[in-house]
Design a protein around this motif. Structure first.
Motif, PDB file in Angstrom:
ATOM      1  N   ALA A 104       0.693  -1.131   0.158  1.00 35.00           N
ATOM      2  CA  ALA A 104       0.097   0.200   0.064  1.00 35.00           C
ATOM      3  C   ALA A 104       0.746   1.379   0.163  1.00 35.00           C
ATOM      4  CB  ALA A 104      -1.222  -0.106   1.319  1.00 35.00           C
ATOM      5  N   ARG A 105       2.177   1.183  -0.433  1.00 39.81           N
ATOM      6  CA  ARG A 105       2.753   2.477  -0.740  1.00 39.81           C
ATOM      7  C   ARG A 105       2.720   2.936  -2.052  1.00 39.81           C
ATOM      8  NH1 ARG A 105       7.357  -0.631   2.454  1.00 39.81           N
ATOM      9  NH2 ARG A 105       7.441  -1.752   0.746  1.00 39.81           N
ATOM     10  N   ARG A 106       2.796   4.247  -2.241  1.00 39.09           N
ATOM     11  CA  ARG A 106       2.554   4.924  -3.504  1.00 39.09           C
ATOM     12  C   ARG A 106       3.995   4.718  -4.265  1.00 39.09           C
ATOM     13  NH1 ARG A 106      -1.377   8.298  -4.594  1.00 39.09           N
ATOM     14  NH2 ARG A 106      -2.593   9.022  -2.726  1.00 39.09           N
ATOM     15  N   ILE A 107       3.641   4.491  -5.591  1.00 43.73           N
ATOM     16  CA  ILE A 107       4.778   4.063  -6.526  1.00 43.73           C
ATOM     17  C   ILE A 107       4.624   4.755  -7.777  1.00 43.73           C
ATOM     18  CG2 ILE A 107       5.609   1.993  -5.649  1.00 43.73           C
ATOM     19  CD1 ILE A 107       3.808   0.464  -7.721  1.00 43.73           C
ATOM     20  N   THR A 108       5.848   5.143  -8.388  1.00 46.56           N
ATOM     21  CA  THR A 108       5.860   5.975  -9.582  1.00 46.56           C
ATOM     22  C   THR A 108       5.547   5.313 -10.792  1.00 46.56           C
ATOM     23  OG1 THR A 108       8.144   6.002  -9.758  1.00 46.56           O
ATOM     24  CG2 THR A 108       6.817   8.057  -8.656  1.00 46.56           C
ATOM     25  N   GLU A 109       6.349   3.957 -11.008  1.00 43.63           N
ATOM     26  CA  GLU A 109       6.286   2.998 -12.007  1.00 43.63           C
ATOM     27  C   GLU A 109       5.165   2.308 -11.464  1.00 43.63           C
ATOM     28  OE1 GLU A 109       7.557   2.672 -14.946  1.00 43.63           O
ATOM     29  OE2 GLU A 109       8.150   4.770 -14.608  1.00 43.63           O
ATOM     30  N   PRO A 110       4.000   2.104 -12.516  1.00 41.80           N
ATOM     31  CA  PRO A 110       2.832   1.098 -12.144  1.00 41.80           C
ATOM     32  C   PRO A 110       3.105  -0.182 -12.218  1.00 41.80           C
ATOM     33  CG  PRO A 110       2.420   2.438 -14.292  1.00 41.80           C
ATOM     34  CD  PRO A 110       3.875   2.859 -13.632  1.00 41.80           C
ATOM     35  N   ILE A 111       2.358  -0.828 -11.544  1.00 38.23           N
ATOM     36  CA  ILE A 111       2.240  -2.359 -11.473  1.00 38.23           C
ATOM     37  C   ILE A 111       1.043  -2.532 -12.324  1.00 38.23           C
ATOM     38  CG2 ILE A 111       2.037  -4.702 -10.080  1.00 38.23           C
ATOM     39  CD1 ILE A 111       3.213  -2.926  -7.752  1.00 38.23           C
ATOM     40  N   PHE A 112       1.194  -3.728 -13.195  1.00 34.85           N
ATOM     41  CA  PHE A 112      -0.078  -4.159 -14.228  1.00 34.85           C
ATOM     42  C   PHE A 112      -0.437  -5.336 -13.493  1.00 34.85           C
ATOM     43  CE2 PHE A 112       2.963  -1.742 -17.273  1.00 34.85           C
ATOM     44  CZ  PHE A 112       2.070  -0.607 -17.385  1.00 34.85           C
ATOM     45  N   VAL A 113      -1.669  -5.520 -13.146  1.00 34.84           N
ATOM     46  CA  VAL A 113      -2.363  -6.635 -12.592  1.00 34.84           C
ATOM     47  C   VAL A 113      -3.762  -7.049 -13.523  1.00 34.84           C
ATOM     48  CG1 VAL A 113      -1.118  -6.744 -10.393  1.00 34.84           C
ATOM     49  CG2 VAL A 113      -3.278  -5.719 -10.542  1.00 34.84           C
ATOM     50  N   GLY A 114      -4.210  -8.228 -13.322  1.00 33.05           N
ATOM     51  CA  GLY A 114      -5.582  -8.257 -14.004  1.00 33.05           C
ATOM     52  C   GLY A 114      -5.792  -9.912 -13.743  1.00 33.05           C
ATOM     53  N   VAL A 115      -6.927 -10.088 -14.574  1.00 32.81           N
ATOM     54  CA  VAL A 115      -7.409 -11.523 -14.590  1.00 32.81           C
ATOM     55  C   VAL A 115      -7.214 -12.049 -16.058  1.00 32.81           C
ATOM     56  CG1 VAL A 115      -9.330 -12.977 -14.289  1.00 32.81           C
ATOM     57  CG2 VAL A 115      -9.075 -11.440 -12.763  1.00 32.81           C
ATOM     58  N   ILE A 116      -6.644 -13.303 -16.169  1.00 29.73           N
ATOM     59  CA  ILE A 116      -6.454 -13.910 -17.445  1.00 29.73           C
ATOM     60  C   ILE A 116      -7.395 -15.107 -17.520  1.00 29.73           C
ATOM     61  CG2 ILE A 116      -4.484 -15.176 -19.057  1.00 29.73           C
ATOM     62  CD1 ILE A 116      -3.078 -13.084 -16.630  1.00 29.73           C
ATOM     63  N   SER A 117      -7.888 -15.172 -18.790  1.00 33.75           N
ATOM     64  CA  SER A 117      -8.690 -16.570 -19.018  1.00 33.75           C
ATOM     65  C   SER A 117      -7.730 -17.403 -19.874  1.00 33.75           C
ATOM     66  CB  SER A 117      -9.912 -16.230 -20.134  1.00 33.75           C
ATOM     67  OG  SER A 117     -10.925 -15.724 -19.315  1.00 33.75           O
ATOM     68  N   ILE A 118      -7.374 -18.581 -19.149  1.00 40.20           N
ATOM     69  CA  ILE A 118      -6.300 -19.261 -19.801  1.00 40.20           C
ATOM     70  C   ILE A 118      -6.860 -20.096 -21.143  1.00 40.20           C
ATOM     71  CG2 ILE A 118      -4.961 -21.251 -19.199  1.00 40.20           C
ATOM     72  CD1 ILE A 118      -3.730 -18.736 -17.893  1.00 40.20           C
ATOM     73  N   ASP A 119      -6.302 -20.170 -22.057  1.00 36.79           N
ATOM     74  CA  ASP A 119      -6.715 -20.939 -23.256  1.00 36.79           C
ATOM     75  C   ASP A 119      -6.951 -22.310 -22.889  1.00 36.79           C
ATOM     76  OD1 ASP A 119      -6.634 -18.758 -24.791  1.00 36.79           O
ATOM     77  OD2 ASP A 119      -4.441 -19.059 -25.535  1.00 36.79           O
ATOM     78  N   GLY A 120      -8.096 -23.017 -23.197  1.00 37.52           N
ATOM     79  CA  GLY A 120      -8.379 -24.337 -23.086  1.00 37.52           C
ATOM     80  C   GLY A 120      -9.279 -24.366 -21.784  1.00 37.52           C
ATOM     81  N   ALA A 121      -9.226 -23.581 -20.943  1.00 38.94           N
ATOM     82  CA  ALA A 121     -10.009 -23.618 -19.659  1.00 38.94           C
ATOM     83  C   ALA A 121     -11.557 -22.871 -20.175  1.00 38.94           C
ATOM     84  CB  ALA A 121      -9.632 -22.696 -18.755  1.00 38.94           C
ATOM     85  N   SER A 122     -12.522 -23.259 -19.340  1.00 40.64           N
ATOM     86  CA  SER A 122     -13.994 -22.764 -19.573  1.00 40.64           C
ATOM     87  C   SER A 122     -13.900 -21.348 -19.281  1.00 40.64           C
ATOM     88  CB  SER A 122     -14.973 -23.606 -19.057  1.00 40.64           C
ATOM     89  OG  SER A 122     -14.917 -24.875 -19.258  1.00 40.64           O
TER      90      SER A 122
END
Ligand SMILES: [Zn+2]
Length: 173
Positions: A104-122
Motif C-alpha cells: 500500500a505504498r505509492r509508487i511512480t512506476e505502475p504495476i500491471f495486474v489483472g485476470v487472465i482467461s487461460i486458453d483451454g479452460a472454460s
C-alpha cells in the motif's frame, strides 16, 4: 439468581502509564513455524507449475474445464473427473494499472495486474496475475498474452513460478 459483577478486580492501565515507562513491558518476536496442506487439486496445480505446466480439472457432466483446478464441480454437485493440460497463453479479462504496491505504498512506476482467461479452460475461469513487457497504452481487454516462467531451477511450486504474462507474439496461443 444471577449475580451481576459491579466492579472488575484489578487496576486498569492507562496509555499514559504505559508510555511513561511506569509499567514494565517486554517485546517478543515469536518464531512461528507451521505447515498446511494445500489440498489435492491445489497441490497438483502447484507441483505442475514447478514443471512449467498449467493444469485444469474436467467435469464430464457439464464438460467444463475448471481452472485453477478444483476436485468438485460446483454446478453439477459432483467430483470432477480428469486432469487436463492447458496452454500457458490466454486473454486479458480485466486489468488494473496500480500506482500502489502490495504494501500500500505509492509508487511512480505502475504495476500491471489483472485476470487472465487461460486458453483451454472454460469461460469465467480467471487467473489473477501480473503483466510485464508491456506499456499502459498496450494493455487492454481481449489482449492475447503468454506466460513468462521463472527458470526451472528457480521455481518453487508457487503461482509466482509464472513471473508475469506478456503480450503474445504472432503464432503464440
Ligand atoms: Zn460439472
Amino acid at each position: 439468581m444471577s449475580q451481576k459483577i459491579q466492579k472488575w478486580p484489578g487496576v486498569e492501565l492507562s496509555q499514559e502509564e504505559i508510555d511513561s515507562g511506569k509499567i514494565a513491558t517486554t517485546s517478543w518476536h515469536p518464531s512461528a513455524k507451521y505447515a498446511w496442506s494445500a489440498g489435492e487439486a491445489m497441490s497438483r496445480f502447484l507441483e505442475e507449475l514447478k514443471q512449467g505446466h498449467l493444469v485444469g480439472r474436467k467435469c464430464r457432466t457439464c464438460q467444463r474445464i475448471l481452472f485453477p483446478p478444483r476436485m468438485f464441480c460446483e454446478e453439477c454437485f459432483r467430483p470432477t473427473d480428469e486432469w487436463v493440460q492447458l496452454k500457458d497463453t490466454g486473454t486479458v479479462e480485466t486489468y488494473s494499472i496500480s500506482y500502489v504496491d502490495k504494501d500500500a505504498r505509492r509508487i511512480t512506476e505502475p504495476i500491471f495486474v489483472g485476470v487472465i482467461s487461460i486458453d483451454g479452460a472454460s469461460p469465467k475461469m480467471g487467473w489473477m496475475h501480473y503483466f510485464g513487457e508491456i506499456g499502459k497504452e498496450e494493455l487492454r481487454f481481449g489482449l492475447k498474452v503468454k506466460a513468462v516462467w521463472e527458470p526451472p531451477e528457480h521455481r518453487k511450486g508457487s503461482v509466482l513460478d509464472v513471473k508475469y504474462f506478456r503480450p503474445a507474439r504472432e503464432g503464440e496461443g
